[in-house]
Motif scaffolding. Structure first.
Motif, PDB file in Angstrom:
ATOM      1  N   ARG A 141     -11.205  11.376  12.225  1.00 38.09           N
ATOM      2  CA  ARG A 141     -11.590  12.035  13.487  1.00 38.09           C
ATOM      3  C   ARG A 141     -12.816  11.354  14.084  1.00 38.09           C
ATOM      4  O   ARG A 141     -12.899  11.163  15.295  1.00 38.09           O
ATOM      5  N   LYS A 189     -11.935   7.933  15.475  1.00 39.76           N
ATOM      6  CA  LYS A 189     -11.188   8.032  16.739  1.00 39.76           C
ATOM      7  C   LYS A 189     -12.092   8.331  17.930  1.00 39.76           C
ATOM      8  O   LYS A 189     -11.618   8.389  19.063  1.00 39.76           O
ATOM      9  N   TYR A 209     -14.657   3.597  20.671  1.00 37.48           N
ATOM     10  CA  TYR A 209     -13.767   2.824  21.537  1.00 37.48           C
ATOM     11  C   TYR A 209     -14.203   1.375  21.617  1.00 37.48           C
ATOM     12  O   TYR A 209     -15.394   1.066  21.570  1.00 37.48           O
ATOM     13  N   ASP A 242      -9.176   4.147  21.536  1.00 32.28           N
ATOM     14  CA  ASP A 242     -10.056   4.161  20.356  1.00 32.28           C
ATOM     15  C   ASP A 242      -9.619   3.108  19.332  1.00 32.28           C
ATOM     16  O   ASP A 242      -8.476   2.663  19.325  1.00 32.28           O
ATOM     17  N   TYR A 275      -9.016   3.192  16.224  1.00 27.33           N
ATOM     18  CA  TYR A 275      -7.956   3.555  15.271  1.00 27.33           C
ATOM     19  C   TYR A 275      -6.588   3.322  15.905  1.00 27.33           C
ATOM     20  O   TYR A 275      -5.720   2.698  15.314  1.00 27.33           O
ATOM     21  N   GLU A 276      -6.403   3.826  17.116  1.00 27.95           N
ATOM     22  CA  GLU A 276      -5.118   3.659  17.818  1.00 27.95           C
ATOM     23  C   GLU A 276      -4.863   2.184  18.139  1.00 27.95           C
ATOM     24  O   GLU A 276      -3.719   1.756  18.228  1.00 27.95           O
TER      25      GLU A 276
END
Length: 108
Positions: A17, A20, A23, A30, A32-33
């Motif tokens: 969390r 994320k 950025y 972010d 992670y994505e």
């Protein structure tokens, strides 16, 4: 005296969390994505090691982004220490991005 038990899965979720919320300054997604986080390890002493990459070796945030990840993860109460290791093996590619990131960037 035994150490307090901790739910490492729950701590892992907390760490994700926090990650994320970070950025890449050049991309509105972010890290992670984007697929920059390869692995997160938590040992029984609540020390965290994060294996991550950057979009390129000469990424403008190569100095600051790993520090930001370290500092934010260290701010979690249960975490005793955090270390970020940068790797370029395997090198980052757009295939590592989540569907959400690709959608956000208009690649789907």
């Amino acid at each position: 005296m035994s150490k307090p038990t901790i739910d490492t899965a729950a701590l892992g979720e907390k760490i994700l969390r926090v990650i994320k919320t970070i950025y890449d300054p050049e991309i509105p997604v972010d890290i992670y994505e984007l697929g920059l986080i390869y692995d997160v390890f938590v040992n029984e002493d609540f020390e965290v090691k994060i294996l991550m990459t950057l979009t390129t070796p000469n990424c403008p945030v190569a100095e600051t982004l790993p520090l930001e990840v370290e500092e934010k993860v260290k701010s979690i109460n249960e975490v005793k220490d955090a270390e970020v290791e940068i790797t370029f093996d395997p090198p980052w590619s757009q295939e590592l991005m989540s569907e959400e990131a690709k959608l956000e960037l208009g690649m789907l």
